[in-house]
Design an enzyme around this catalytic site. Structure first.
Site, PDB file in Angstrom:
ATOM      1  N   PRO A  23       0.860  -1.193   0.000  1.00  0.00           N
ATOM      2  CA  PRO A  23       0.000   0.000   0.000  1.00  0.00           C
ATOM      3  C   PRO A  23       0.887   1.231   0.000  1.00  0.00           C
ATOM      4  O   PRO A  23       1.812   1.327   0.813  1.00  0.00           O
ATOM      5  CB  PRO A  23      -0.766  -0.122   1.326  1.00  0.00           C
ATOM      6  CG  PRO A  23       0.045  -1.035   2.195  1.00  0.00           C
ATOM      7  CD  PRO A  23       0.890  -1.887   1.296  1.00  0.00           C
ATOM      8  N   GLN A  77      -6.808  -1.528   3.668  1.00  0.00           N
ATOM      9  CA  GLN A  77      -5.948  -1.257   4.822  1.00  0.00           C
ATOM     10  C   GLN A  77      -6.529  -0.129   5.670  1.00  0.00           C
ATOM     11  O   GLN A  77      -6.800   0.963   5.168  1.00  0.00           O
ATOM     12  CB  GLN A  77      -4.536  -0.867   4.402  1.00  0.00           C
ATOM     13  CG  GLN A  77      -3.648  -0.779   5.643  1.00  0.00           C
ATOM     14  CD  GLN A  77      -2.268  -0.227   5.404  1.00  0.00           C
ATOM     15  OE1 GLN A  77      -2.120   0.929   5.015  1.00  0.00           O
ATOM     16  NE2 GLN A  77      -1.250  -1.042   5.640  1.00  0.00           N
ATOM     17  N   CYS A 109       2.969   3.037   9.867  1.00  0.00           N
ATOM     18  CA  CYS A 109       3.118   4.381   9.285  1.00  0.00           C
ATOM     19  C   CYS A 109       3.878   5.300  10.253  1.00  0.00           C
ATOM     20  O   CYS A 109       3.509   5.426  11.418  1.00  0.00           O
ATOM     21  CB  CYS A 109       1.741   4.971   8.960  1.00  0.00           C
ATOM     22  SG  CYS A 109       1.904   6.601   8.199  1.00  0.00           S
ATOM     23  N   LYS A 148       0.269  -5.052   8.964  1.00  0.00           N
ATOM     24  CA  LYS A 148       1.544  -4.620   8.377  1.00  0.00           C
ATOM     25  C   LYS A 148       2.300  -3.840   9.453  1.00  0.00           C
ATOM     26  O   LYS A 148       1.807  -2.823   9.939  1.00  0.00           O
ATOM     27  CB  LYS A 148       1.302  -3.764   7.129  1.00  0.00           C
ATOM     28  CG  LYS A 148       2.602  -3.339   6.454  1.00  0.00           C
ATOM     29  CD  LYS A 148       2.332  -2.883   5.018  1.00  0.00           C
ATOM     30  CE  LYS A 148       3.574  -2.361   4.335  1.00  0.00           C
ATOM     31  NZ  LYS A 148       3.924  -0.993   4.725  1.00  0.00           N
ATOM     32  N   ASN A 208       9.258  -7.200   3.524  1.00  0.00           N
ATOM     33  CA  ASN A 208       9.169  -5.954   2.733  1.00  0.00           C
ATOM     34  C   ASN A 208      10.356  -5.034   3.039  1.00  0.00           C
ATOM     35  O   ASN A 208      10.757  -4.893   4.183  1.00  0.00           O
ATOM     36  CB  ASN A 208       7.844  -5.254   3.099  1.00  0.00           C
ATOM     37  CG  ASN A 208       7.749  -3.813   2.619  1.00  0.00           C
ATOM     38  OD1 ASN A 208       7.528  -2.909   3.416  1.00  0.00           O
ATOM     39  ND2 ASN A 208       7.913  -3.583   1.332  1.00  0.00           N
ATOM     40  N   GLY A 209      10.857  -4.445   1.974  1.00  0.00           N
ATOM     41  CA  GLY A 209      11.882  -3.418   2.131  1.00  0.00           C
ATOM     42  C   GLY A 209      12.988  -3.530   1.115  1.00  0.00           C
ATOM     43  O   GLY A 209      13.681  -4.546   1.034  1.00  0.00           O
ATOM     44  N   ASP A 210      13.079  -2.493   0.250  1.00  0.00           N
ATOM     45  CA  ASP A 210      14.217  -2.321  -0.656  1.00  0.00           C
ATOM     46  C   ASP A 210      14.289  -3.317  -1.810  1.00  0.00           C
ATOM     47  O   ASP A 210      15.360  -3.478  -2.401  1.00  0.00           O
ATOM     48  CB  ASP A 210      15.555  -2.358   0.107  1.00  0.00           C
ATOM     49  CG  ASP A 210      15.659  -1.262   1.160  1.00  0.00           C
ATOM     50  OD1 ASP A 210      14.897  -0.279   1.052  1.00  0.00           O
ATOM     51  OD2 ASP A 210      16.481  -1.398   2.077  1.00  0.00           O
ATOM     52  N   ARG A 233       8.357   0.988  -3.171  1.00  0.00           N
ATOM     53  CA  ARG A 233       8.817   2.009  -4.118  1.00  0.00           C
ATOM     54  C   ARG A 233       9.298   1.411  -5.433  1.00  0.00           C
ATOM     55  O   ARG A 233       9.261   2.087  -6.463  1.00  0.00           O
ATOM     56  CB  ARG A 233       9.904   2.855  -3.444  1.00  0.00           C
ATOM     57  CG  ARG A 233       9.325   3.749  -2.346  1.00  0.00           C
ATOM     58  CD  ARG A 233      10.376   4.235  -1.397  1.00  0.00           C
ATOM     59  NE  ARG A 233      10.958   3.134  -0.624  1.00  0.00           N
ATOM     60  CZ  ARG A 233      11.946   3.257   0.243  1.00  0.00           C
ATOM     61  NH1 ARG A 233      12.476   4.445   0.455  1.00  0.00           N
ATOM     62  NH2 ARG A 233      12.390   2.207   0.908  1.00  0.00           N
TER      63      ARG A 233
END
Ligand SMILES: Cc1cc2nc3c(=O)[nH]c(=O)nc-3n(C[C@H](O)[C@H](O)[C@H](O)COP(=O)(O)O)c2cc1C
Length: 333
Positions: A23, A77, A109, A148, A208-210, A233
């Site tokens: 998201p 979400q 967040c 998340k 998740n990440g990168d 991203r």
């Protein structure tokens, strides 16, 4: 490779390939999700939606729920800090008749306007409340409830403990962004902590990440022991991520999109946005997306300036078409 990559399973869902679109507020709206689906994305989330906003009946909040019938399976979400608001919000969603496949709770967040309400990443500081929220949402729906999280507020010492508490409260799947809330989007995602969580839980963990390319995603899926991976991203201005993922899984070489494909994709996105939001809003919404389509391309910064000074949707399309013709010429030369 197809056979060795197993589906991500939770509740009644079986998601293959186990690669999900993160998201991303302001970006993964219904228009971009439709583009991602056509590229082969098997699972999406809505942008984060305020539980309080739903309870109060805010029109703009409800608009975030809309999606096409092709945009499935889809999680909605929610963010909030009050268990009652969260379960009331789920009931409100059910009353709209808009269907979802899972309810996801945002506990990551880092934005101050969210954490100052005790929502998003702030819930990692109050795990009892976080667990109460999971229980409240579970009691309001038959759908799978997912969460998340990040690895912690300022450090990841309690990451596994937090994950286990959320599992015990009834979470059906946990997506873990391997940064602390304090890190924001800087530094590097810690996949060792993600792997520790994946080893400790009985429910599936999605790391998740990168992740920037499918090959790296498949490698991290294997190394971390996660049941799935989530890309943030890395999918902005890049629906090609999913076409290439499918190529990779079929044993084919991923293809780097050329300039003309990127221009075509950007114009397609602009046209779909205009159909949905009208020209003016599409122009405003799309300016932020378009830079991602042209990232790293020769002349991208000049194009970005020209796009930002466009006063109308037609002028914006024209600017991109002119740049596209120029880049075709440059390629041929
Ligand atoms: C502009 C922006 C908006 C985001 N919005 C949300 C959101 O609405 N809900 C959420 O859970 N995460 C949100 N995230 C976090 C992403 O889902 C993801 O966890 C993060 O970008 C790390 O993944 P990546 O390194 O692949 O980008 C957002 C991130 C960015 C950069």
């Amino acid at each position: 490779m197809e056979q060795t990559v197993k589906p991500l399973r939770f509740g009644h869902l079986s998601i293959w390939p186990p690669f999900v679109a993160a998201p991303i507020a302001g970006y993964t709206d219904a228009v971009y999700r439709e583009i991602l689906r056509e590229a082969g994305c098997p699972y999406c989330y809505t942008e984060m939606v305020s539980a309080k906003g739903l309870v109060m009946g805010g029109e703009a909040t409800f608009a975030l729920l809309e999606h096409s019938e092709h945009d499935r399976p889809l999680a909605v979400q929610l963010f909030g800090s009050d268990p009652q608001d969260m379960s009331d919000a789920v009931k409100k969603i059910q009353q709209t008749g808009i269907e979802f496949d899972a309810i996801d709770i945002n506990m990551g967040c880092p934005a101050r306007k969210i954490t100052s309400q005790g929502a998003g990443g702030a819930l990692l500081k109050d795990v009892s409340r976080a667990a109460e929220i999971v229980q409240a949402v579970k009691s309001a729906t038959e759908l799978p409830v997912t969460v998340k999280i990040r690895t912690g507020w300022t450090n990841s010492d309690k990451a596994v403990e937090i994950a286990l508490r959320l599992e015990a409260a009834g979470a059906d799947m946990l997506a873990v962004h391997g940064r602390t809330v304090a890190q924001g989007y800087g530094g590097k995602a810690d996949w060792d902590v993600i792997a520790q969580i994946a080893r400790s839980l009985s429910i599936p963990t999605v790391g998740n990440g990168d992740i920037t390319c499918p090959k790296q995603g498949v490698a991290l899926l294997r190394e971390s022991g996660c049941a799935g991976v989530m890309i943030g991203r890395g999918i902005l201005g890049n629906p090609f991520f999913f076409t290439n993922l499918h190529r990779l899984l079929q044993g084919k070489q991923p293809e780097t999109p050329g300039c003309s494909e990127r221009f075509e994709a950007a114009i397609d996105h602009l046209e779909r946005a205009a159909q949905r939001f009208g020209d003016h809003r599409a122009m405003l919404e799309l300016k932020k997306h378009l830079g991602f389509y042209f990232k790293g391309m020769k002349g991208a910064s000049k194009l970005r300036v020209a796009m930002h000074s466009a006063k109308s949707w037609a002028e914006l399309v024209d600017t991109i078409k002119q740049a596209s013709a120029w880049s075709d010429g440059a390629q041929e030369a």
